[in-house]
Every structure is written in structure tokens, then in C-alpha cells.
Design a protein around this motif. Sequence first.
Motif, mmCIF file in Angstrom:
data_model
loop_
_atom_site.group_PDB
_atom_site.id
_atom_site.type_symbol
_atom_site.label_atom_id
_atom_site.label_comp_id
_atom_site.label_asym_id
_atom_site.label_seq_id
_atom_site.Cartn_x
_atom_site.Cartn_y
_atom_site.Cartn_z
ATOM 1 N N GLY B 3 41.962 -59.477 1.255
ATOM 2 C CA GLY B 3 43.072 -58.534 1.249
ATOM 3 C C GLY B 3 42.753 -57.240 0.519
ATOM 4 N N LEU B 4 41.608 -57.173 -0.110
ATOM 5 C CA LEU B 4 41.282 -55.966 -0.871
ATOM 6 C C LEU B 4 41.121 -54.766 0.061
ATOM 7 C CD1 LEU B 4 38.760 -56.800 -3.704
ATOM 8 C CD2 LEU B 4 40.932 -55.595 -3.883
ATOM 9 N N ARG B 34 37.173 -56.891 -10.296
ATOM 10 C CA ARG B 34 37.819 -57.371 -11.513
ATOM 11 C C ARG B 34 37.390 -58.800 -11.815
ATOM 12 N NH1 ARG B 34 41.954 -54.649 -13.361
ATOM 13 N NH2 ARG B 34 42.838 -56.492 -14.321
ATOM 14 N N THR B 35 37.238 -59.135 -13.065
ATOM 15 C CA THR B 35 36.929 -60.507 -13.420
ATOM 16 C C THR B 35 38.217 -61.322 -13.429
ATOM 17 O OG1 THR B 35 37.162 -59.864 -15.699
ATOM 18 C CG2 THR B 35 34.920 -60.015 -14.851
ATOM 19 N N LEU B 36 38.079 -62.616 -13.222
ATOM 20 C CA LEU B 36 39.244 -63.496 -13.255
ATOM 21 C C LEU B 36 39.698 -63.732 -14.690
ATOM 22 C CD1 LEU B 36 38.339 -66.129 -10.562
ATOM 23 C CD2 LEU B 36 40.350 -64.663 -10.569
#
Lengths: 289, 499
Positions: B3-4, B34-36
Amino acid sequence: MSPKREKDAITGVETTGHEWDGISELDNPLPRWWLWIFYGCVVWSIGYWVVMPAWPLLTDYTRGIWGHSQRQQVVADLDALKASRGAIGEKLTSMTLEQIEADPTAQQAALAWGKSAFGDNCATCHGAGGGGAKGYPNLNDDVWLWGGSLEDIRHTITVGVRSTSEETRQSQMPAFGRDGILEPAQIRDLSEYVLNLSGRSTDPEAVGRATQLFADNCSTCHGADGKGNRAFGAPNLTDADWLYGGDKQTIIETITKARSGVMPTWGGRLDAPTINALAVYVHSLGGGE
Amino acid sequence: MTGLAPAEPHPAPVEAAAGVTRSDVEAVNSATRRTLYKAREPIYPKSVKGTFRRIKWAVMAVLLAIYYIVPFIRWDRGPGNPDQAVLVDLDRPRLYFFFIELWPQEIYFLAGLLILAALSLFLFTALFGRVWCGYACPQTVWTDLYIAVERMIEGDRSQRIRLSKEPWTLRKVGKRVAKHAIWLLIAIATGGAWVLYFYDAPTFVAEFFTGQAPMMAYVFVGILTFTTYSLAGFMREQVCTYMCPWPRIQGAMVDAESISVTYLKARGEPRGRHKKGTSWEGRGDCIDCNQCVAACPMGIDIRDGDQLECINCGLCIDACDEVMDKIERPRGLIAYESHKGIERRRKGETSKLQWLRSRTVFYAVILVAVGSVMLAALIDRAPLDLNVIRDRNPLYVRLANGQIRNAYTLKIMNRTTEPAKLVLWTGGLEGVDLKVAGHTPPEDLSIVVQPDEIRSVRLLVTAPAGTPPDSSLPISVGVADENGKVAASDDTVFVTGAP
């Protein structure tokens, strides 16, 4: 609905793409310590599997190296409970019943102990509050077949009535009808006589006919005046209390077939402090004698 | 990750070199993604001086003093009773608070106290936003204390940042060891003081250090030492932002008139560096010195507006006021202000705290109501309490002579320090015959309840012949004192067994 991830204008953080009534959720990263706690829980659970009972097997389960068992726990707890009762148990064994009743601490302990033992052993027949039922004496009233003193009650509990104990309280009313001792007509007359003892007869002639019958067959145990005899557990026929029922039909049935209620002996099953506690408790139900 | 959406529209395919098409692709695991999970970034709050800092010091001093000193206050209750003013005695079990002594069955007073505490929090939040979080919450108080220790040993913000980047020299090791040692001492004192509320304080202190205290006490001290040390030393703002439910709940208590720490954008913007002697015309008062950011223990920039991390402590206000004094502009560029207050300022009106609002009045009224009920209940507490439980099994007993008897169990609580000499009593039914189970003779109706004791006694009530044939008759059962004055009684019924 496919999620539409967007960048939130204010925070610059991407959203999860889900929206509820115009509210969307920011997809902020979780703090890393949170992840550590998760890993910590995983490690903990593995440790738990090893030391505690955890996995079900086909016929058994993994026991765990600590050997923990809830059953053993219950046994240990019960033992601890018994041990904690040790001091008061000794008191309840060594003191006389009168002393127990006079000592507030011992009395309160005996009542609590007796109540719980009563619920476990006696309530099945006598009812939770000792209210009794047909054939099972009410322990709250002032009528005692075998005596209502503390000592009488303790003896009845210990040996039982018509029980397997050698010292049991024992007596047997003859089955006057079934065994052919009396004719049905005589039994009907006798029932009127018994009703008359508590002032409820409606047939004076029958009472007159039965006077000799009562003297010949009943007075040995129930007394010439019908007031009963505790040596035989023979009930008083003049009062308002009827173990099996005081109506004419039931009285005829009792004379015809006799009654022989049984109370088990508790001497071998319950320990001394429990029997003493039960005696004090039962004595307290109706004020005893 | 599908979805990005790319930030820019897809450019038309282009050649990277002769014969090579350039793909418009972004690596799924690229570093820019981004990191989780995000590691906590350490915050180095700069020390400030000012009104709110002083209030914070004062509140901290008072709260810590209460916490550590109260268990040592003595209160004489006579022989055989604990002489600790505030004590939760789990063995007896009793709850002592100065002149108040609560029994387990009165635990509702504690529930009432918690309701009062919750309602006062509601009221304070509606008026002043998250002041609880900023000043009085244990997390804030102990974090503040830990930061003060840190500052004392490692220096202020810039020195602490420098120290953290330094290699592990002996000097750094020494400072770190000293800091953690003091932190641990505070943590042990905190855990220890908690346990003092459950034991006789001086006895426990002696037992604790000689290894004679109960195992459970050491366990609790250990747990609370760990939580204090980790939450105030390392977790700090993470507790408020991620763990605590209270900030989320507070959202329901504030409205547009609740004050919170606010950067007055209208006055501050446009911000920018300012050279001494130049004009302030056409620009805001904010000189972008970032002192407010450096002072913030939550690591936020208050100039970004309302943020969920903000605990309303006002340290940025103090930092900004210091700067305003230096550049000779009026104080209060950052101030406690409400949304409505900002609107009023924009209209040129004066902004004042609106005390009377529907929700503040509502919270105050409930607060007073609950408080009054509790106070009335507390005053109304009888030193002698009685519960009458009538036998339900059997409901009634028919005696040999046909009379009906009911039994009642009386539980008599003597909260005084003297033995209570009492006589059992019934009212409402004439001519009844009273007996006490286990008394010799059973007609002896007198009973003594020792101090601090609950006495249970079974009263047998026999109605005389000729009692009205109603199935259930009202009756009062209780105890009278030696002079015949009824000390306590309960209304119950007498069941006759009539249909």
C-alpha cells in the motif's frame, strides 16, 4: 476495502490506512523495549514448559521438573490446616464438653469446626441446618429420642442408632400388623388411643377398646402414660412432635409395619475433636438439654 | 507494504545509459523505510529556574517527606494495640489511620476514598489539564528526583550528552557507578518505605538490616526497588507515553477551557534568530533558541502544539521566561492557557480561567456529595456493631408442646478498648421466651464481648401460645447495656409456620 496508507499532514507519520468515522490511526513504530518484553515472555513460557506441568500428551501430560501438582498442593494445604488446628484440636479433645461450652474461645472454635463437619457428614439426612425430615430427627427442637444432653449427643454420634457398631443404640418396635400380632381393627383402635394421648381423638369408644391393648403391647417401651422411654429411644407419644407424621393414617402405618431408622456409627470415622465439636454444635442448635 | 504510495507520481521511464532502462523501483527493505520498532532515544533535560520549577521542587519535597516519614509517626491506642499512626495490619486485620480504625467489613471506606481521589483527579484535570502528571504523579516525582541526582553527578544537559559519547574512561565509569549506586539506594528506600506501611516501622527497619524480616517483605522491597530503579532511571517518559492509561482517560475530562502548557503562536511566529539592537517589527518573539525543547523531560517541542506526550509540568515555561527576560521581551510566550483563552486573546479580551463550567460544577458536586456521605458514615460508626442473621434452615421449629421457636445468630462487634457487658434483648413481640445456645443456664442472657472482638451468639426465641397466626411477625433483636438501654438492635421477622 483495501487500506490506503497516507502520510498524515500534521505529524508526517504514515497511517495504517484504516479509517473510522474520519479518525485514522498513525502507524508509529512500537518502542523496542516492548519487543524485548515480548521476547522475555517467550523465554519465560519456554522455562515454564520445562519446570511446570504444561503439555497434554495422549494419556498423560508433561510433569515439569519442579514436580508441581495442584493435587499435592491441596493435600499439603489440608495438612497445614490440620496442623494449624492442632492446638485447638487438643483443647477440644482434653476438655470436657461442659468446659468447651463454658470457654468462649473453645466454644466458638467447636461451633465453627462442628458446623463444617456437620455439613460434610450429617447434613445429608438431617438437613444443612439440622432441620431434619420425615424419619430424620429435627435437631433444633426440644425432642430427643436418646437424650439431648451433651454426653447423650456425643454417645449417639459415636455409636449410632441400629448401626454396625457393637455398642450401637438399639431397639426394635414390633411390626404389629405385618407380623400378625394384632388385627387391623385393633390397630385402628390403637391409633385412636395414640391420637387421644395428644388430645386429638374423635372416637372415644375406640379409645376405650384400645386401653387394654396399649397396656399389653405398647406401654413396656412407650410407658403407661405414653411419654416414651429414652433407654429404648421410644418416642413420647403425647407431644406435638412426630418423626414420621402424627396423622391417623401414618400412625396406623407405623403400628402395622414398625419403624427402624438407622444412623451410622461415627466413632471409627471421625476423630475425637471432631465428634466433640459436633456434639457441642448439635447441642447449640436447639439449646440442647 | 504494497500500500505504500510513492511520494511523487511515477515519472516516465527513462534511460539510465544507452540501452539500459531505468526502473522506477524502491527496495522493500531500504534504509529509508520506517522500522517496526524504535529504540528509546535518551532525553537530557536541561535544568531551569523559575516559578514552576520551584513549585515542582516544593511538591516533590512535601510528597517524598509524606511518603518516607508518615510510617514513623506514632499514635497511642492503648496497650495491645499498634502505636503506628498509619498502618495496614494484615494479620489482625485492621486498617489504622490516626484516630480511625477500620475493620475488614468496612473496606467500603477505602473504596470511597479511592472514588474521592478519582473525582478530585477529574476535577483538577478539567480545570488545569494534566497537572497530576506534571507535578504529583509518583512517576514524575521519582523521575525528577533521579534526574536531579543525575545532574548532580554528571552535570547539566550538555555535559551529560558529552559524557555519554565519551569512551569508557575511569572518570566516566566512576560517575556512572556513583549515579546508579545513589539511584539504587533511593529505590531500596522507596521499596522499603512501602513495606513500612504494613509493619511496625522501627521494628521492621531493625529486622530488615539484621536479616530477620519475613521473606515476603524482602520480596516486596525487591520488586519495588526494581520498579523504582527501572521506571525512574530508564523508562521515564516511556511510562507516560506508552504504559499509563490515565493520560488517555484524561482526554475525556478536558474541554476547550481546560488549561494546558501552550506556545502562543500568534505572538511567537514568525520565529527566527534575533540580533541585539534590531527591530522586533514584523516578526515574532520566538528567537528559536530551543531552550524550551532542551528543558522538556518528555522530549517534545511545545511549539508543535498540543501533544499527547506533554505532562503539563511547565518547565518549558520557566525556560522561555528566562530567555524573555534576557532579550527584554514580556514573559509568557509559553504559558498555561486554554484553547478558548487563546481565542479570547485573539479578540483582544483578557484570558481568565473559567472556574464555573458544567463539568467542573458536576465533578465538584459529586465530590462534595461522596465526601459528605463518607463523612456521615464515618461519624455514624457505632463503637458497638451488631448483625442479626436469622436461621433460614430450618425457618422455624415446632417444640414438643406445640410452641414455635425461631433462632437468630447475633454477631456483636466491640470496637472499643473496654469489654462490653451486654444483655440480649428482643422487642416487638410480647411474652417471648429467650434462651441462649450453650449458656448454663440457657436463660442467662448476659454476654461479654472482649475489646476488638467479634462475638457470635445464638439466641432462641420461643413465641408464647396465642401468638397471632400471621405467618411472619416483625421483631427486633439486639443487645442492651447493663442499665437496660438498648445498645444496638436489628429489625428482623419471626416466622410462625402458619400458612
